[in-house]
Design an enzyme around this catalytic site. Structure first.
Site: not given
Length: 382
Positions: A256, A316-318, A369
């Site tokens: 992000h 998160d969401e790497v 996460e």
């Protein structure tokens, strides 16, 4: 939907509607009348907070305006009313007031409220409970069918069930003017919410104006007018403090962060298409010492700008695709004994970031996460 909480203040109600419902409420059918001209807030002589407490002084002004909003007109012909008039609410803060401090996760928001004519009493251990009690008191007052301001005699005991009651605003994907953020804080106070989780930057834009790294917002914001200056941030934090609301900043990484890379050279990982660089970039580059020098300086600034004990670090969401494509990253992982376990590389980055945050005496919060990916975390990480 939250801002809809403003609506009930604009219309007469048949009786008091308390939200959220206090812990204990005893309402009497006995009614008192209240008038704009004769009613006032004041301090009990025993109170540790007095007229020098700007937080409560501002709250007294604010709630007087809320209760007796000039838009609330008389709804019918005058009515002879023999009810006792409530003329004053005396507020007493029992312990050290914390009037000049910022709220925190352990702030005491408990209070008791006793309404009887001609004087009502609000008692709280700290100013934070005083603010919550003022909100409850304002909700007790309504206009009858003639437009007379009316309140039931009542005894209320209240303390929150949850110490963290927050909402999240995302000003990276959709920039919010300061006026909108302040209006949100007002609505939060009406609902006794106490944490503004400010997801201030993301892939899409970097509106936070850093003093140490001005190019982050110069090149990463949507436009140069879509930024939050240091004065803007201070205004939000102080506006929130006066309403007993913490401002929890979130600077999400290593994913992000596309907007970060526009203003900070060599921060993001170059992606490869076979043996050649593709011209695109992935998450923050976790293998460079320069990355952690930047993060140390940046979060040192964040720690001075935002007074809350906690900073949200995201995590998160790497997307590992770019790391997988980069030969320098793969070589680094081999030397570290990570193999091709990119969760271990993520863990390496997060641990170094947590250490940086600990050096500025801040607590860290991450997304679920990070736990799910079995990243090794420092004790106390939320």
């Amino acid at each position: 939907a939250l801002l809809a909480a403003l609506a009930p203040r604009s219309f007469a109600a048949p009786g008091p509607t308390l939200w959220p419902m206090p812990l204990s409420v005893k309402l009497s059918p006995r009614l008192l009348v209240v008038s704009r001209e004769n009613f006032s807030f004041s301090y009990d002589p025993s109170s540790t907070a007095g007229p020098s407490c700007s937080l409560l002084q501002e709250a007294f002004r604010r709630y007087h305006d809320y209760i007796f909003d000039l838009k609330k007109s008389q709804l019918g012909p005058p009515k002879r009313n023999s009810a006792v008039e409530l003329k004053q609410l005396l507020v007493s803060v029992v312990l050290e007031s914390e009037c000049d401090l910022y709220p925190n996760i352990t702030s005491d928001e408990s209070y008791t409220l006793a309404v009887a004519g001609p004087v009502a009493f609000l008692q709280a251990n700290r100013v934070w409970g005083g603010l919550r009690g003022l909100e409850t008191f304002s909700q007790l007052i309504y206009q009858d069918s003639y437009g007379t301001f009316t309140i039931n005699e009542a005894n209320i005991i209240d303390s929150p069930r949850f110490p963290h009651r927050g909402i999240l605003i995302d000003t990276a994907r959709h920039f919010l003017p300061i006026k909108s953020i302040l209006k949100t804080l007002d609505a939060m106070a009406f609902n006794k919410f106490n944490v503004l989780h400010w997801h201030i930057v993301d892939d899409q834009s970097f509106p936070y104006q850093s003093v140490a790294f001005p190019e982050l917002s110069n090149k990463g914001s949507y436009t140069l007018s879509h930024v939050y200056t240091p004065n803007d941030v201070r205004a939000v934090i102080e506006y929130a403090r006066l309403r007993g609301i913490r401002v929890l900043p979130e600077f999400d990484s290593p994913g992000h962060t596309q907007s970060w890379g526009k203003g900070q050279k060599n921060l993001l990982t170059p992606c490869y298409n076979g043996p050649e660089q593709s011209g695109t970039f992935g998450p923050i580059n976790p293998i460079l010492n320069s990355t952690y020098c930047f993060l140390a300086q940046f979060f040192k600034e964040v720690g001075t700008v935002f007074p809350d004990h906690f900073v949200h670090l995201g995590g998160d969401e790497v997307d590992f695709t770019c790391w997988e494509s980069n030969p320098e990253v793969l070589d680094f992982m081999k030397r570290k004994g990570f193999g091709r376990d990119f969760q271990r590389l993520e863990s390496f980055y997060i641990q170094k970031l947590l250490y940086i945050v600990s050096t500025i005496n801040k607590g860290a919060i991450v997304w679920q996460e990070v736990f799910d990916d079995h990243v090794k975390l420092k004790p106390g990480t939320v």
